[in-house]
Structures are given as structure tokens and as C-alpha cells.
Write an enzyme that holds these catalytic residues in place. Sequence first.
Site, mmCIF file in Angstrom:
data_model
loop_
_atom_site.group_PDB
_atom_site.id
_atom_site.type_symbol
_atom_site.label_atom_id
_atom_site.label_comp_id
_atom_site.label_asym_id
_atom_site.label_seq_id
_atom_site.Cartn_x
_atom_site.Cartn_y
_atom_site.Cartn_z
ATOM 1 C CB SER A 102 -0.955 -0.035 1.197
ATOM 2 O OG SER A 102 -1.892 1.008 1.149
ATOM 3 C CG ASP A 241 -2.618 4.122 -1.498
ATOM 4 O OD1 ASP A 241 -3.299 3.938 -2.519
ATOM 5 O OD2 ASP A 241 -2.712 3.389 -0.489
ATOM 6 C CG ASP A 243 -2.795 -0.476 -2.490
ATOM 7 O OD1 ASP A 243 -2.854 0.693 -2.074
ATOM 8 O OD2 ASP A 243 -3.435 -1.414 -1.981
#
Length: 449
Positions: A102, A241, A243
Site C-alpha cells: 500500500s 497511494d 496500490d
Amino acid sequence: MKERKYFGTDGVRGLVGTSPINPEFAMKLGWAAGRVLSQSGTKKVIIGKDTRISGYMLETALEAGLIAAGIDVVLLGPMPTPAVAYLAQTFRAEAGIVISASHNPYYDNGIKFFNGQGLKLDDAVELQIEAMLDEQMTCVASDKLGKASRLVSADGRYIEFCKSQFPQGLSLEGLKIVVDCANGATYHIAPSVMRELGAEVITHACEPNGVNINHECGATHVDTLKRKVLEFKADVGIAYDGDGDRVMMVDHNGRVFDGDDLVYIIACQAAEDDMLGGGVVGTVMSNMGLENALKAKGIEFARSKVGDRYVMELLQQKGWKIGGESSGHVLNLDLISTGDGIISSLQVLAAMVAQNRTLQDLGAGFTKYPMKMINVRYTAGTDPTKAPEVLSAVAEVELALGEKGRVLLRKSGTEPVVRVMVEAEQEKIVIDSAQKIAAVVESMSKQTD
């Protein structure tokens, strides 16, 4: 429920090269997941990843483990987390795996799973996988081995899906948008979506090299985005972000709109269109101003524990559709089964276009309360939040704040830290109150050393 050894609230995550984020564990995890999932008939799993250099290694290891368990594997390459959840459904795979950490730096990575409905695996299934990890790894007979293929049209499929979620009859013509993809998984998706819907797009951090993901860019570092919005006189800036499941936005004046702001705008537009279908779910960390602003619009608000997993659970319990976190996770279950940064930003842009208003205008009905957070370390194994002196200090502050503020004490799930949070209408009261409670928490923590 039995405590999980490897799975956290968002899959398995850690430092690359150390357990459990190494090739040996990834292969065993792929095998264990394949064994467990095959018990319910699973024969096909899709794998997507973000742009971290370690994704190649983990992808190959997972692929080998799944194939050894007799599972066919479809490789997507770099794809946003929500895209994997979506494609697991539309490609009729029984499960999807995302290799991503992430918003973390490149030297971290993680592995998380979705079922065939695009939802995170149930806790019970994750526990079954953990139990299988303790078994000796075996291999099915040669004629039962899985096969691997690559879906070369994955990005195109997802671009079309994102565009289909933008209202018919509207376009982004005339809007200048700065898009920051955090050098992550949305780099080849988000700019195309915006351009194909008619926007003039200025890209930032859309050149991943394996190690620059989230580095001073993206939803957790919006300073450069703010500068670019002002420099290019853009109408709006959007930052995802690594992902692609989080989003932050910036208005034409450089003001940052976090998840609370975006949830407010999306919910208000849904209510205006008679599409809300209930209330809105935030978390215990959602700003009190959001709760009050929604209630002023006649929209019910409920709080879950921190984590999009818990927002999802409460939405499902209540039968509601819209929720999110201030960190930028935004859910709209009418559109997709998980938090999706691109879809969420499109909903906000659609509200701007439909109402012919700026982002600044759309957020005008929501004023954030000042908030102060103080982290206090304590001795592991103790719980200063239950000390009578701490409870007394909290009660005293709550009495003084009344309905114009609130107090939250929360133990971190990852380190021995108590998070003392206070919010109210006046900043000085917030700071003084937080410091007062934190001092008592710290005093109790030292007594237990």
C-alpha cells in the site's frame, strides 16, 4: 477467535527479505492458500501487484506454490488493488491475490487475498490457510498441476470499468487535473481514465522504477501536488497511494481534501440524487465535524473501528453503501466491492461537473473540528487506559466538553503506544485537554515500568 500468526487486518506484510516476506514463505503461502481454496472448488486465482521491485520475486514464488497445489494462475502485472478485486469477479476467478504494501516504502511488501466476490477473505479462511502452513508442502500429480497465463488486456478492462462509473451525459471537458500516481499501480490507469473522459491531465509520479513508489509523492505526501496545482493553475489535484485504494484531493487554492472531506461530498451528492440508501460509516478517528455536517443534512452517521475492513463490516451490517476513513479509503458498495481511489475521485469530479461548482465550494458545508493526537508509550503487557486515574481524567475532560467535543483513547495495534485524541470547537481547549490526559497516561505508564 484464534489469534492469527501471519495475517493482519490487511493480509501479510513486512520487510522484504525477512520472514514472512521472502520467497520461501511466499511459495508456501501460495501452496497453502491453493490447498484451502481448492476445497471449495477453486481452480483459478489471479495475481496483481504494485510497482515494487520485490513484486517480481514474490509473484513468481506465489505462482509456483499455487501451481504445485493444482491451481491455475492468471498474472495481471501491475494493477491497483481494487482492480484485482474487480477482475477476480469479472474474469470468473475464484480468488485474487494482491502483492503490495500500500502506502509503505518500497522495501516493505505484502500479500493480501480477495474471494471471488471481490471481498477480503473471511477470518475463518485465513485461519485455515495459517493452519495449512504448518503442514509439509507437497505437490499434486503432474497431470493435476496448475497452469499459468498472462492477461494482457487487464489494464484496458479496468480503464473501461472506471469510465463506466462516471455518469452518462457528463464529461471532464474543460477541467485541468494534476494526477499524482505515487509511482505506483495506478500510473498506467488513472491518467488514461481522466483523459478519455475529456480532462486535460498533468501527471506527476507516474514513472515507477521499482524503488520510488510512495517516495515523497502520492496520497501520503501531497506537498508537491499542491505546488503543481498552483503552478499549472489546475482546477483540482488528485493523489493516489501505491496500490490505488486511497485518494486525497487538492482544490484550486491548494487546500487538501482528505477522506473525511471526500466522503462528505460523495454522500451529499448521493443524497441529492436520492441514491444514498441509508447512512454513512466512518471510524472512531473520523472528524467530529463530519458527523455534525452530515447530520445537518439529515444523513445518519455511525463509527467503526479503525481500518477499511471494519468500515466494510459495519456497512454490511447496516445495509448502507458509503463509508470511509480520513486516510483516504472511501467505499461505495453500489459501485465496487472495496475501496477504490480512482472510482472515489471520479465520484467527486462528477459532483463538481453536475453542480458546476469547484471542489472548494462542494466542501464548504463541512468544517473540521480542531484535533490533537498525542502518542504515549507504555510497557507492553499493561493497559494504562484502564487505570482509574486515566478514566477520571477522561471523564473530567468529557464533562467540560459536553456535546461540543470528544475524547478517544486507543491502544495501537502495532506498537506499545496509547493514542490520546481530543477534538472540539476551540483549538486551545483541544491542546490543553489532550496534554492533560496524556500526562496522566504517561504517569500511569511509568508506574507500571
